[in-house]
Design an enzyme around this catalytic site. Structure first.
Site, PDB file in Angstrom:
ATOM      1  N   LYS A  13      -8.947  25.944 -34.023  1.00 48.98           N
ATOM      2  CA  LYS A  13      -8.952  25.239 -35.320  1.00 48.98           C
ATOM      3  C   LYS A  13      -8.641  26.180 -36.482  1.00 48.98           C
ATOM      4  CE  LYS A  13     -13.235  23.843 -35.399  1.00 48.98           C
ATOM      5  NZ  LYS A  13     -13.781  24.379 -34.157  1.00 48.98           N
TER       6      LYS A  13
ATOM      7  N   ARG B  74     -19.805  18.110 -38.342  1.00 48.40           N
ATOM      8  CA  ARG B  74     -20.143  18.495 -36.967  1.00 48.40           C
ATOM      9  C   ARG B  74     -21.231  17.615 -36.385  1.00 48.40           C
ATOM     10  NH1 ARG B  74     -18.442  24.168 -37.245  1.00 48.40           N
ATOM     11  NH2 ARG B  74     -18.802  25.296 -35.330  1.00 48.40           N
TER      12      ARG B  74
ATOM     13  N   ARG C 192     -11.924  37.622 -28.672  1.00 55.11           N
ATOM     14  CA  ARG C 192     -11.202  37.606 -29.949  1.00 55.11           C
ATOM     15  C   ARG C 192     -11.770  38.576 -30.994  1.00 55.11           C
ATOM     16  NH1 ARG C 192     -12.487  31.500 -32.292  1.00 55.11           N
ATOM     17  NH2 ARG C 192     -14.702  31.842 -32.664  1.00 55.11           N
TER      18      ARG C 192
ATOM     19  N   ARG D  15     -16.907  38.592 -34.372  1.00 61.01           N
ATOM     20  CA  ARG D  15     -17.989  37.749 -34.856  1.00 61.01           C
ATOM     21  C   ARG D  15     -19.255  37.987 -34.046  1.00 61.01           C
ATOM     22  NH1 ARG D  15     -15.808  31.665 -35.710  1.00 61.01           N
ATOM     23  NH2 ARG D  15     -17.926  31.289 -34.981  1.00 61.01           N
TER      24      ARG D  15
ATOM     25  N   ARG E 196     -23.208  27.180 -28.274  1.00 60.43           N
ATOM     26  CA  ARG E 196     -22.243  26.576 -29.210  1.00 60.43           C
ATOM     27  C   ARG E 196     -21.494  25.422 -28.544  1.00 60.43           C
ATOM     28  NH1 ARG E 196     -19.065  31.717 -30.954  1.00 60.43           N
ATOM     29  NH2 ARG E 196     -17.798  30.293 -32.205  1.00 60.43           N
TER      30      ARG E 196
HETATM   31  P1  AMP Z   1     -17.487  28.139 -36.845  1.00 61.45           P
HETATM   32  O1  AMP Z   1     -16.892  29.304 -37.534  1.00 61.45           O
HETATM   33  O2  AMP Z   1     -16.941  26.824 -37.314  1.00 61.45           O
HETATM   34  O3  AMP Z   1     -17.457  28.272 -35.342  1.00 61.45           O
HETATM   35  O4  AMP Z   1     -19.040  28.117 -37.259  1.00 61.45           O
HETATM   36  C1  AMP Z   1     -19.917  29.183 -36.929  1.00 61.45           C
HETATM   37  C2  AMP Z   1     -21.361  28.739 -36.996  1.00 61.45           C
HETATM   38  O5  AMP Z   1     -21.682  28.314 -38.331  1.00 61.45           O
HETATM   39  C3  AMP Z   1     -21.730  27.547 -36.122  1.00 61.45           C
HETATM   40  O6  AMP Z   1     -22.034  27.905 -34.783  1.00 61.45           O
HETATM   41  C4  AMP Z   1     -22.947  26.981 -36.863  1.00 61.45           C
HETATM   42  O7  AMP Z   1     -24.111  27.765 -36.616  1.00 61.45           O
HETATM   43  C5  AMP Z   1     -22.554  27.191 -38.312  1.00 61.45           C
HETATM   44  N1  AMP Z   1     -21.817  26.016 -38.866  1.00 61.45           N
HETATM   45  C6  AMP Z   1     -20.521  25.994 -39.316  1.00 61.45           C
HETATM   46  N2  AMP Z   1     -20.184  24.771 -39.753  1.00 61.45           N
HETATM   47  C7  AMP Z   1     -21.272  23.994 -39.567  1.00 61.45           C
HETATM   48  C8  AMP Z   1     -21.565  22.619 -39.806  1.00 61.45           C
HETATM   49  N3  AMP Z   1     -20.638  21.783 -40.323  1.00 61.45           N
HETATM   50  N4  AMP Z   1     -22.808  22.166 -39.494  1.00 61.45           N
HETATM   51  C9  AMP Z   1     -23.752  22.976 -38.982  1.00 61.45           C
HETATM   52  N5  AMP Z   1     -23.550  24.277 -38.718  1.00 61.45           N
HETATM   53  C10 AMP Z   1     -22.325  24.787 -39.009  1.00 61.45           C
END
Ligand code: AMP
Length: 218
Positions: free
Chosen positions: A16, A91, A130, A164, A175
């Site tokens: 994404k 989400r 990554r 990360r 996740r």
């Molecule tokens: P991402 O970079 O989108 O994979 O997000 C990394 C982490 O941030 C996720 O595993 C969640 O802990 C938190 N996070 C990001 N976006 C959301 C969301 N919309 N709702 C809840 N937690 C989020």
């Protein structure tokens, strides 16, 4: 058509972020990544960052109230007027419902919700390898995309890279579970609104970009 407004859905590691960056450049619209916003807060050591860090490290989801508040504030900023790509939000079903209301109140409608599908087995391999350039954010992978010159970013020449904190085998399982349990149920929500398009994300990145562009048009 200018002013595209879309949601990019898909599992962690599904591409994404990479695709959103490409669409941002291609269509002149803003990528709104809630994960990036939270990581910036963690890095800056803000109260939000302190609260979110443990949740993120555990691979769980930050509370709906916090996330809806973040997006509500961000989406009304001037740079979103020309269009946006939501990446990582919504989400959960409550987040999607709050977003529906927010957009309705502002008189904004979405052009598409695109799900980038990738099987779980591929995601673990993608996520655990990554890393990104610390300076320009270019993405790399131990197996699939190494810098042309080892240790040097192809784009900006920096020699600093970051991984990360949540891109490790233990956290990835949590996740993926959060995705299947809490995010996958959003697909029927958007299908019922006639907005959902599904794309096969288990292909070369450039092919996936072409597919996205053909869904979105010129
Ligand atoms: P991402 O970079 O989108 O994979 O997000 C990394 C982490 O941030 C996720 O595993 C969640 O802990 C938190 N996070 C990001 N976006 C959301 C969301 N919309 N709702 C809840 N937690 C989020």
């Amino acid at each position: 058509m200018a002013g595209k407004r879309l949601i990019l859905m898909g599992p962690p590691g599904g591409g994404k972020g990479t695709q959103a960056k490409r669409l941002q450049d291609r269509y002149g619209i803003v990528q709104l990544s809630t994960g990036d916003m939270l990581r910036a807060a963690v890095k800056a050591g803000t109260p939000l960052g302190k609260q979110a860090k443990a949740v993120m490290d555990a691979g769980k989801l930050v509370s709906d109230d916090i996330m809806v508040g973040l997006i509500a504030e961000r989406i009304t900023q001037a740079d979103c007027a020309q269009g946006f790509i939501l990446d990582g939000f919504p989400r959960t079903v409550p987040q999607a419902e709050a977003l529906d209301k927010l957009l309705k109140d502002k008189g904004i409608s979405l052009d598409a919700v695109i799900e980038v599908e990738v099987p779980d087995a591929r995601l673990i391999e993608r996520i655990t390898g990554r890393f990104t350039c610390s300076k320009c954010g270019e993405g790399y992978h131990d197996k699939f995309k190494q810098p042309r010159k080892a240790g040097v970013c192809d784009v900006c020449g920096s020699t600093e890279f970051t991984r990360r904190a949540d891109d490790n085998a233990e956290t990835v399982g949590a996740r993926l579970k959060a995705y299947h349990d809490q995010t996958a149920p959003l697909m029927p929500h958007y299908r019922a609104q006639g907005l959902l398009k599904v794309i096969d994300g288990d292909r070369d990145m450039d092919v996936v970009t072409k597919d996205l562009e053909s869904v979105l048009g010129t």
